[in-house]
Design a protein around this motif. Structure first.
Motif, PDB file in Angstrom:
ATOM      1  N   ALA A 127       0.826  -1.205   0.000  1.00 48.43           N
ATOM      2  CA  ALA A 127       0.000   0.000   0.000  1.00 48.43           C
ATOM      3  C   ALA A 127       0.863   1.258   0.000  1.00 48.43           C
ATOM      4  O   ALA A 127       0.531   2.265  -0.634  1.00 48.43           O
ATOM      5  CB  ALA A 127      -0.932   0.001   1.209  1.00 48.43           C
ATOM      6  N   ALA A 128       1.982   1.222   0.728  1.00 47.14           N
ATOM      7  CA  ALA A 128       2.828   2.412   0.854  1.00 47.14           C
ATOM      8  C   ALA A 128       3.749   2.604  -0.346  1.00 47.14           C
ATOM      9  O   ALA A 128       4.067   3.730  -0.718  1.00 47.14           O
ATOM     10  CB  ALA A 128       3.659   2.331   2.128  1.00 47.14           C
ATOM     11  N   LEU A 129       4.171   1.486  -0.941  1.00 40.50           N
ATOM     12  CA  LEU A 129       5.164   1.576  -1.989  1.00 40.50           C
ATOM     13  C   LEU A 129       4.706   2.405  -3.186  1.00 40.50           C
ATOM     14  O   LEU A 129       5.460   3.251  -3.683  1.00 40.50           O
ATOM     15  CB  LEU A 129       5.572   0.165  -2.432  1.00 40.50           C
ATOM     16  CG  LEU A 129       6.795   0.107  -3.357  1.00 40.50           C
ATOM     17  CD1 LEU A 129       8.005   0.717  -2.667  1.00 40.50           C
ATOM     18  CD2 LEU A 129       7.067  -1.348  -3.767  1.00 40.50           C
ATOM     19  N   PRO A 130       3.469   2.240  -3.729  1.00 40.70           N
ATOM     20  CA  PRO A 130       3.057   3.081  -4.869  1.00 40.70           C
ATOM     21  C   PRO A 130       3.093   4.570  -4.550  1.00 40.70           C
ATOM     22  O   PRO A 130       3.494   5.377  -5.384  1.00 40.70           O
ATOM     23  CB  PRO A 130       1.636   2.593  -5.171  1.00 40.70           C
ATOM     24  CG  PRO A 130       1.574   1.212  -4.640  1.00 40.70           C
ATOM     25  CD  PRO A 130       2.443   1.217  -3.403  1.00 40.70           C
ATOM     26  N   VAL A 131       2.658   4.909  -3.308  1.00 36.84           N
ATOM     27  CA  VAL A 131       2.654   6.324  -2.933  1.00 36.84           C
ATOM     28  C   VAL A 131       4.074   6.856  -2.863  1.00 36.84           C
ATOM     29  O   VAL A 131       4.404   7.912  -3.406  1.00 36.84           O
ATOM     30  CB  VAL A 131       1.925   6.521  -1.593  1.00 36.84           C
ATOM     31  CG1 VAL A 131       2.019   7.987  -1.159  1.00 36.84           C
ATOM     32  CG2 VAL A 131       0.478   6.094  -1.716  1.00 36.84           C
ATOM     33  N   LEU A 132       4.924   6.080  -2.165  1.00 38.92           N
ATOM     34  CA  LEU A 132       6.312   6.525  -2.026  1.00 38.92           C
ATOM     35  C   LEU A 132       7.021   6.538  -3.384  1.00 38.92           C
ATOM     36  O   LEU A 132       7.796   7.450  -3.680  1.00 38.92           O
ATOM     37  CB  LEU A 132       7.048   5.619  -1.049  1.00 38.92           C
ATOM     38  CG  LEU A 132       6.518   5.635   0.396  1.00 38.92           C
ATOM     39  CD1 LEU A 132       7.280   4.618   1.250  1.00 38.92           C
ATOM     40  CD2 LEU A 132       6.649   7.024   0.989  1.00 38.92           C
ATOM     41  N   LEU A 133       6.752   5.526  -4.213  1.00 42.11           N
ATOM     42  CA  LEU A 133       7.373   5.472  -5.530  1.00 42.11           C
ATOM     43  C   LEU A 133       6.902   6.632  -6.407  1.00 42.11           C
ATOM     44  O   LEU A 133       7.700   7.245  -7.127  1.00 42.11           O
ATOM     45  CB  LEU A 133       7.040   4.130  -6.200  1.00 42.11           C
ATOM     46  CG  LEU A 133       7.687   3.893  -7.569  1.00 42.11           C
ATOM     47  CD1 LEU A 133       9.203   3.947  -7.459  1.00 42.11           C
ATOM     48  CD2 LEU A 133       7.218   2.558  -8.152  1.00 42.11           C
ATOM     49  N   THR A 134       5.610   6.950  -6.308  1.00 43.05           N
ATOM     50  CA  THR A 134       5.078   8.090  -7.065  1.00 43.05           C
ATOM     51  C   THR A 134       5.752   9.386  -6.640  1.00 43.05           C
ATOM     52  O   THR A 134       6.125  10.235  -7.468  1.00 43.05           O
ATOM     53  CB  THR A 134       3.562   8.197  -6.884  1.00 43.05           C
ATOM     54  OG1 THR A 134       2.944   6.994  -7.364  1.00 43.05           O
ATOM     55  CG2 THR A 134       3.009   9.404  -7.640  1.00 43.05           C
TER      56      THR A 134
END
Length: 489
Positions: A127-134
């Motif tokens: 859940a956190a990775l897409p936000v952080l990657l974005t």
């Protein structure tokens, strides 16, 4: 027998919630309240998500300042830390409440972990990775935008800077403070350069050319160039574009623009280029302008040709200009002669028979009149005497005459003889005196202003009328003898 107690219904399976601090912290790092949802705190998840959204919107839209960026970063760290705290990750060894089913709480970070911890951490990380990657990708894109702006500024490339700044979106402002802002001042300068360049274009365009527009455009470019070294290139590009647009399709407009460049250009830095353009284009422009104007404005055409001869006497086109000047001068001279002839002829036409024409009171030179030797005269007034003069003495054609004689009304001249008459008494006979002005036709100057006295016979046997003063009776020879000195001196 005692009755058997009923078997109690099994308790509902407890809702599985994560009490793993790492999973909760990771889920909260996505700024979407995922960690609170793992802990079953939905209200807290909704509230923090709304606050996060509001902070991000404010930062992206209006609060692009460093202190607000620290506020947003602090909020993110607080959410991560708070999730860690609620999951029992801090302080170490803090006891956590038992689950709703009365089960034992999960061990702390130092104890054994349930098997599902890694699964929950994987879900939280997912859940956190897409936000952080974005966020990371946006931050990298911001770097690319800033680099493009810097390169565009260095190259004075307005298009590259504008394209880079146009890529900035609210998403970029969520991860950086004023991305591409280094190019905003240059975009403003580029717009000013375009406006100034448009004035230069208008100033050299046939039909709307204006020295005032040229002056305003160059003064604005000089001001923009003085603001920053980064603007030198784009200002120079605008100046070069102006010079490259010369000559215009109208050579006379080109002449006016080149004259202004040579005498009133306010941009000293472009003076060298302007001088080179003037030397290269002015001769041909002057010649072509003269050719275009000669049919409608011969004087203006002559000025253009003569300017070419005066300024560039050794140019290969100077010979043609000299020939054209000579042709125009000849044509003008012929026109002037014809106009002079028409004016003199008109002034030599009497208003009525026997009257004097306007020439006699306002003589004018006739530049091509005959000169030297015996010549004929145009004689006006005193028709009684003129008719007695030989035909070879007088003419009505201005091209055959050398003089103009204006004879006034007859007056009494010197007394010749007094004779007695019955019933009348003594009658004195006088010569006929005629006031005469003689003009040189070529110069219009007065040659003689005199009185011609005509002799004749006197004391006839009979007289008619009364009075004691009478004129003599002149013969043709007497008239000719009186006028001969005026016509053939």
């Amino acid at each position: 027998m005692p009755q058997a107690k009923p078997t109690p219904a099994p308790a509902p399976a407890p809702v599985e919630r994560s009490h793993d601090p790492v999973a909760v912290a990771l889920a909260n790092a996505a700024l979407l309240g995922g960690g609170y949802l793992m802990l079953g705190r939905r209200n807290l998840a909704v509230v923090t998500t709304l606050v996060t959204a509001e902070l991000v919107i404010i930062f992206a839209s209006s609060a692009q300042v460093l202190w607000f960026a620290f506020v947003l970063l602090g909020w993110w760290l607080a959410l991560v830390a708070h999730g860690w705290y609620l999951a029992g990750g801090w302080p170490r060894g803090r006891r956590r409440e038992a689950g709703p089913d009365g089960s034992e709480p999960e061990p702390g970070p130092g104890g054994p972990r349930p098997r599902r911890s890694w699964r929950l951490r994987s879900v939280a990380l997912g859940a956190a990775l897409p936000v952080l990657l974005t966020a990371v990708l946006l931050r990298l894109d911001v770097e690319r935008i800033d680099n493009a702006v810097a390169e565009g500024r260095q190259a004075s490339d307005c298009g590259r800077v504008e394209a880079a700044v146009d890529r900035v979106s609210p998403a970029h402002r969520m991860v950086a403070i004023s991305p591409g802002s280094d190019g905003e001042d240059m975009i403003t300068a580029c717009a000013a350069v375009r406006l100034s360049s448009a004035k230069l274009t208008t100033g050299r365009t046939p039909g709307s050319s204006s020295v005032e527009m040229l002056e305003a455009g160059f003064e604005e470019l000089v001001g923009i160039r003085a603001q920053s070294p980064d603007y030198q290139g784009m200002v120079q590009t605008a100046v070069d574009r102006f010079f490259d647009g010369l000559p215009t399709r109208d050579p006379c407009v080109t002449v006016r623009v080149l004259d202004w460049l040579a005498t009133a250009l306010p941009d000293r830095q472009s003076a060298g280029r302007a001088a080179e353009v003037v030397r290269r284009l002015a001769p041909a422009a002057l010649l072509e302008c003269g050719d275009d104007e000669v049919a409608q404005d011969r004087a203006g055409a002559r000025t253009a040709y003569q300017t070419l001869v005066d300024r560039y006497p050794n140019h290969e086109l100077a010979g043609q200009a000299r020939e054209k000047v000579a042709q125009i001068d000849k044509a003008i001279a012929l026109e002037n002669l014809q106009r002079n002839l028409d004016q003199v002829r008109a002034s030599l036409v009497p208003r009525s028979s026997g009257s004097l024409p306007a020439y006699c009171s306002s003589p004018a030179p006739y530049l091509t009149a005959r000169t030297g030797g015996p010549g004929r005269a145009m004689i006006f007034g005193a028709s009684d005497y003129i008719d007695k003069l030989p035909g070879e003495w007088r003419t009505t054609d201005v091209n055959d005459a050398t003089r103009v004689i204006c004879a006034g009304d007859t007056e009494y001249g010197a007394a010749v003889q007094t004779c007695p008459y019955e019933n009348v008494g003594n009658v004195t006979f006088h010569r006929e005196a005629v006031p005469v002005r003689v003009y040189d036709l070529r110069t219009g100057q007065l040659i003689s202003d005199t009185r011609v006295e005509i002799s004749g016979s006197s004391c006839p046997y009979f007289i008619y009328g009364y009075g004691t003063k009478k004129f003599v009776t002149p013969s043709d020879g007497d008239v000719q003898a009186a006028f001969r000195p005026l016509i053939s001196p």
